[in-house]
Design a protein around this motif. Structure first.
Motif, PDB file in Angstrom:
ATOM      1  N   TYR A  82       0.816  -1.211   0.000  1.00 45.32           N
ATOM      2  CA  TYR A  82       0.000   0.000   0.000  1.00 45.32           C
ATOM      3  C   TYR A  82       0.853   1.265   0.000  1.00 45.32           C
ATOM      4  O   TYR A  82       0.551   2.245  -0.683  1.00 45.32           O
ATOM      5  CB  TYR A  82      -0.909  -0.027   1.231  1.00 45.32           C
ATOM      6  CG  TYR A  82      -1.580   1.268   1.572  1.00 45.32           C
ATOM      7  CD1 TYR A  82      -0.957   2.205   2.400  1.00 45.32           C
ATOM      8  CD2 TYR A  82      -2.845   1.580   1.084  1.00 45.32           C
ATOM      9  CE1 TYR A  82      -1.561   3.403   2.717  1.00 45.32           C
ATOM     10  CE2 TYR A  82      -3.466   2.787   1.403  1.00 45.32           C
ATOM     11  CZ  TYR A  82      -2.806   3.687   2.219  1.00 45.32           C
ATOM     12  OH  TYR A  82      -3.399   4.872   2.528  1.00 45.32           O
ATOM     13  N   ILE A 135       2.139   3.032  -3.292  1.00 49.64           N
ATOM     14  CA  ILE A 135       1.029   3.512  -4.108  1.00 49.64           C
ATOM     15  C   ILE A 135       0.440   4.782  -3.499  1.00 49.64           C
ATOM     16  O   ILE A 135       0.209   5.778  -4.200  1.00 49.64           O
ATOM     17  CB  ILE A 135      -0.062   2.430  -4.237  1.00 49.64           C
ATOM     18  CG1 ILE A 135       0.515   1.152  -4.846  1.00 49.64           C
ATOM     19  CG2 ILE A 135      -1.223   2.932  -5.079  1.00 49.64           C
ATOM     20  CD1 ILE A 135      -0.445  -0.015  -4.886  1.00 49.64           C
ATOM     21  N   ASP A 168       1.144  -0.905 -13.340  1.00 45.71           N
ATOM     22  CA  ASP A 168       0.235  -1.999 -13.002  1.00 45.71           C
ATOM     23  C   ASP A 168       0.870  -3.030 -12.074  1.00 45.71           C
ATOM     24  O   ASP A 168       0.165  -3.695 -11.295  1.00 45.71           O
ATOM     25  CB  ASP A 168      -0.234  -2.701 -14.281  1.00 45.71           C
ATOM     26  CG  ASP A 168      -1.257  -1.859 -15.036  1.00 45.71           C
ATOM     27  OD1 ASP A 168      -1.791  -0.908 -14.431  1.00 45.71           O
ATOM     28  OD2 ASP A 168      -1.509  -2.156 -16.213  1.00 45.71           O
ATOM     29  N   LEU A 189       0.047  -2.198  -8.534  1.00 45.68           N
ATOM     30  CA  LEU A 189      -1.355  -2.508  -8.244  1.00 45.68           C
ATOM     31  C   LEU A 189      -1.571  -4.010  -8.150  1.00 45.68           C
ATOM     32  O   LEU A 189      -2.323  -4.498  -7.296  1.00 45.68           O
ATOM     33  CB  LEU A 189      -2.254  -1.903  -9.318  1.00 45.68           C
ATOM     34  CG  LEU A 189      -2.284  -0.369  -9.394  1.00 45.68           C
ATOM     35  CD1 LEU A 189      -3.052   0.077 -10.627  1.00 45.68           C
ATOM     36  CD2 LEU A 189      -2.898   0.229  -8.134  1.00 45.68           C
ATOM     37  N   ASP A 246      -3.033  -6.051  -5.064  1.00 44.42           N
ATOM     38  CA  ASP A 246      -4.154  -6.986  -5.228  1.00 44.42           C
ATOM     39  C   ASP A 246      -3.783  -8.363  -4.678  1.00 44.42           C
ATOM     40  O   ASP A 246      -4.570  -9.009  -3.980  1.00 44.42           O
ATOM     41  CB  ASP A 246      -4.511  -7.125  -6.718  1.00 44.42           C
ATOM     42  CG  ASP A 246      -5.221  -5.892  -7.249  1.00 44.42           C
ATOM     43  OD1 ASP A 246      -5.721  -5.105  -6.426  1.00 44.42           O
ATOM     44  OD2 ASP A 246      -5.278  -5.715  -8.482  1.00 44.42           O
ATOM     45  N   ALA A 298      -7.585  -1.972  -2.301  1.00 50.84           N
ATOM     46  CA  ALA A 298      -6.875  -2.316  -3.536  1.00 50.84           C
ATOM     47  C   ALA A 298      -7.752  -2.034  -4.761  1.00 50.84           C
ATOM     48  O   ALA A 298      -7.279  -1.505  -5.778  1.00 50.84           O
ATOM     49  CB  ALA A 298      -6.463  -3.787  -3.505  1.00 50.84           C
ATOM     50  N   PHE A 355      -7.933   1.704  -5.256  1.00 49.87           N
ATOM     51  CA  PHE A 355      -6.687   2.241  -5.842  1.00 49.87           C
ATOM     52  C   PHE A 355      -6.637   2.017  -7.350  1.00 49.87           C
ATOM     53  O   PHE A 355      -6.177   2.880  -8.105  1.00 49.87           O
ATOM     54  CB  PHE A 355      -5.486   1.579  -5.169  1.00 49.87           C
ATOM     55  CG  PHE A 355      -5.000   2.301  -3.947  1.00 49.87           C
ATOM     56  CD1 PHE A 355      -3.820   1.927  -3.334  1.00 49.87           C
ATOM     57  CD2 PHE A 355      -5.707   3.360  -3.410  1.00 49.87           C
ATOM     58  CE1 PHE A 355      -3.348   2.594  -2.221  1.00 49.87           C
ATOM     59  CE2 PHE A 355      -5.268   4.034  -2.304  1.00 49.87           C
ATOM     60  CZ  PHE A 355      -4.074   3.653  -1.701  1.00 49.87           C
ATOM     61  N   ARG A 356      -7.099   0.846  -7.772  1.00 47.48           N
ATOM     62  CA  ARG A 356      -7.059   0.577  -9.217  1.00 47.48           C
ATOM     63  C   ARG A 356      -8.005   1.532  -9.963  1.00 47.48           C
ATOM     64  O   ARG A 356      -7.717   1.961 -11.078  1.00 47.48           O
ATOM     65  CB  ARG A 356      -7.435  -0.881  -9.486  1.00 47.48           C
ATOM     66  CG  ARG A 356      -7.138  -1.337 -10.908  1.00 47.48           C
ATOM     67  CD  ARG A 356      -7.292  -2.831 -11.044  1.00 47.48           C
ATOM     68  NE  ARG A 356      -6.253  -3.577 -10.365  1.00 47.48           N
ATOM     69  CZ  ARG A 356      -5.045  -3.810 -10.868  1.00 47.48           C
ATOM     70  NH1 ARG A 356      -4.710  -3.317 -12.061  1.00 47.48           N
ATOM     71  NH2 ARG A 356      -4.163  -4.529 -10.204  1.00 47.48           N
ATOM     72  N   ASN A 362      -6.326   5.093 -10.041  1.00 47.59           N
ATOM     73  CA  ASN A 362      -5.059   5.283 -10.767  1.00 47.59           C
ATOM     74  C   ASN A 362      -5.188   6.139 -12.026  1.00 47.59           C
ATOM     75  O   ASN A 362      -4.397   7.063 -12.235  1.00 47.59           O
ATOM     76  CB  ASN A 362      -4.447   3.924 -11.104  1.00 47.59           C
ATOM     77  CG  ASN A 362      -2.978   4.029 -11.444  1.00 47.59           C
ATOM     78  OD1 ASN A 362      -2.228   4.744 -10.778  1.00 47.59           O
ATOM     79  ND2 ASN A 362      -2.556   3.319 -12.473  1.00 47.59           N
TER      80      ASN A 362
END
Length: 591
Positions: A134, A137, A149, A152, A156, A182, A185-186, A189
């Motif tokens: 975490y 990010i 990615d 991420l 994940d 998670a 966050f995706r 992004n």
């Protein structure tokens, strides 16, 4: 979709009740013992008991090493260090745990501590992996920079691993929080990539922090205001204020789900106070509900001196709950429980606010409550009172976490042993490996506990070596609460010697002060002769009784140590753990 709220609100917390202890002041003049673990014999059950005793110690040490709450503000390195220490204790405990075929049947308490540590270590490792993924990010997002990615994907994967490996409901809930973060966050992004969220995220976080602080400050302010109302004692806390308190608490729960653990318990004091303003059946019903017990006696009295009697049943606790009929007056009340016979099986306790005087009986015993009302003049409405009773095993946490207990007679061996072997629920714990009962002063601060320790030779007050000071030879064996007949004899012996020698000695001292050059030496000789006679009387008449008491207490100590080695008891009600959870629930900046 309030994405940043989702990110922040779901930050996981690993809440572990600390079982750390503080050094307590022994109320009996004992030295601290060195309690040895018995040698392993060929009896496998003894080996299992010894193994589980080791598990109990290592598991509690491991729990104390856990990092506590883990959230996005934590340093992953520091969290790892604490988890490593806790893991080491867990692995050491596991070596013993796996040697016992049925650990729970051997020592349920130790097994519970071990399983608690095992779950915490496993969940902690998984949470640490999420925190480590975490951090980079969140840092990039805070700077308005998107992430690749692979970061991420790593987050994940860590969150998914936590979901699959989480232990217990708490672990599953925490894992879901990380998974939701998670996912969020995706989704964030691409927006971060457009550099649209940097300012908004900071503003949103600051707004949520302020909302949490404001909600908590409002609750503490309300509790402070209620404290003033209770101190005045003339009116109940208004119902609308209680409702507003509940609404404010729900606002805080949005940011801090564990907050009710503290604030609901604090509200209990207010509800107990308000209950005294009800009348008749309504009052009895509310008191029984709040205190979680059964009202067995009720009444009123305005007598300045009064007595109540309870025929206590074995393994039950009782409490006297008084309320002044005239609100806001200057009348005062003193109340003490005493038993004329078999008092060694009754263990007294007190709650200062709300006022309660109680005891727990481990055998059937008749106990009298002696009350003294003090008020000006000859007329006063007096008090209304109730006596509430519980099964000892069902004493509620709301009561156990507030009470202060003590030893009625530290010179009565059976009473002293019984308070350790059959303690008032919530009062027994281990302090640095030594069994302790008590631990709280009347004002709720730490201290006031007594531990299992080796008795010293009998000691009297400092300064008795000075001439004429023998009237200061006093112990805790006498007085109106004395249970040991030898203690009463010892006190009577001291008093008799005082009466026999104090007047003579005082007169001799006065003669020395009036003496002339011709009479001074003779006056001093007479004073010293009386002093020597007094000392001899103490040694020949009183000290043999004191030595008998010493022998009784030394034998009680040996028996108690053997019992602890054989039984390895664990606290029936973890008040210290409950208090630690409350502390974490209101710890600033822990969200």
């Amino acid at each position: 979709m309030k994405l940043w709220t989702a990110i922040i609100a779901i930050a996981p917390a690993l809440v572990i009740a600390s079982v750390s202890t503080s050094e307590v002041r022994a109320e009996f003049p004992f030295k601290k013992p060195k309690i040895e673990v018995p040698k392993v014999t060929t009896d496998p059950s003894e080996a299992w008991s010894k193994a589980m005793w080791k598990v109990n110690s290592l598991a509690q040490e491991g729990i104390n090493q856990l990092p506590g709450l883990i959230d996005e503000s934590d340093d992953a390195g520091k969290v790892k260090t604490r988890l490593d220490k806790a893991t080491k204790k867990y692995e050491e405990a596991r070596k013993y745990y796996v040697t016992v075929p049925d650990p729970r049947s051997v020592n349920e308490g130790a097994s519970n501590y071990y399983l608690q540590l095992e779950a915490a270590v496993k969940n902690g490792r998984l949470a640490l992996a999420c925190l480590s993924a975490y951090k980079p990010i969140a840092k990039s997002f805070g700077e308005g920079k998107p992430v690749k990615d692979d970061k991420l994907d790593a987050f994940d994967g860590a969150a998914r691993a936590y979901q699959e490996g989480a232990v217990g409901e708490d672990g599953a809930r925490e894992a879901k929080g990380w998974m939701d973060t998670a996912v969020a966050f995706r989704e964030l992004n691409p927006q971060v990539a457009e550099k649209k969220l940097k300012g908004e995220l900071a503003i949103k976080r600051a707004a949520e922090d302020k909302a949490e602080k404001d909600a908590m400050d409002a609750l503490f302010a309300q509790l402070k205001a209620w404290k003033a109302i209770i101190a005045e004692g003339t009116r109940p806390v208004p119902a609308e204020e209680l409702a507003a308190y509940d609404q404010q608490l729900q606002a805080l729960v949005a940011y801090r789900p564990e907050a009710p653990l503290y604030f609901d318990d604090a509200k209990w004091d207010v509800l107990a106070y308000n209950a005294t303003f009800l009348e008749g059946d309504a009052q009895q019903a509310e008191i029984a509900k709040l205190w979680g017990g059964e009202i067995v006696q009720s009444g009123t009295t305005s007598k300045k001196d009064f007595k109540l009697t309870v025929k206590a049943e074995a393994e039950r606790c009782y409490a006297f709950l008084p309320t002044f009929v005239e609100r806001g007056g200057k009348a005062t009340l003193e109340a003490d429980w005493r038993a004329k016979k078999d008092g060694q099986w009754a263990h007294m306790w007190e709650i200062q606010k709300p006022k309660a005087r109680g005891f727990c009986a481990n055998k059937p015993v008749s106990v009298d409550l002696f009350g003294k009302l003090d008020y000006a003049g000859t007329k006063n409405a007096g008090i209304a009172w109730h006596i509430v009773s519980w099964d000892k095993s069902a004493l509620p946490m709301a009561v156990a976490s507030r009470l202060y207990t003590w030893t009625t007679d530290t010179c009565e061996p059976n009473h002293w042993k019984d308070k350790f072997m059959n303690p008032v629920p919530g009062t027994f714990y281990y302090g640095r490996g030594v069994p302790v009962v008590g631990g709280k002063n009347p004002d709720g601060t730490d201290g006031g506990g007594s531990d299992v320790a080796v008795p010293d030779a009998w000691k009297f007050e400092d300064g008795w070596m000075a001439p004429g000071s023998y009237s200061s030879w006093r112990t805790h064996c006498g007085g109106e609460d004395a249970l040991n007949p030898l203690g009463k004899q010892l006190e009577a012996c001291f008093i008799a010697n005082d009466k026999a020698f104090q007047p003579k000695y005082d007169a001799a001292v006065a003669a020395v002060e009036r003496a002339t050059l011709l009479t001074y030496d003779a006056a001093v000789k007479r004073r010293d002769a009386i002093d020597a006679q007094w000392a001899k009387a103490q040694e020949t008449r009183c000290m043999p009784i004191a030595r008998k008491i010493t022998a009784q207490m030394a034998a009680a100590y040996d028996e108690l140590v053997d019992w602890f080695k054989a039984t390895k008891p664990v606290p029936a009600l973890d008040v210290k753990g409950f208090k630690r959870k409350q502390e974490l629930a209101i710890e600033r900046g822990s969200r």
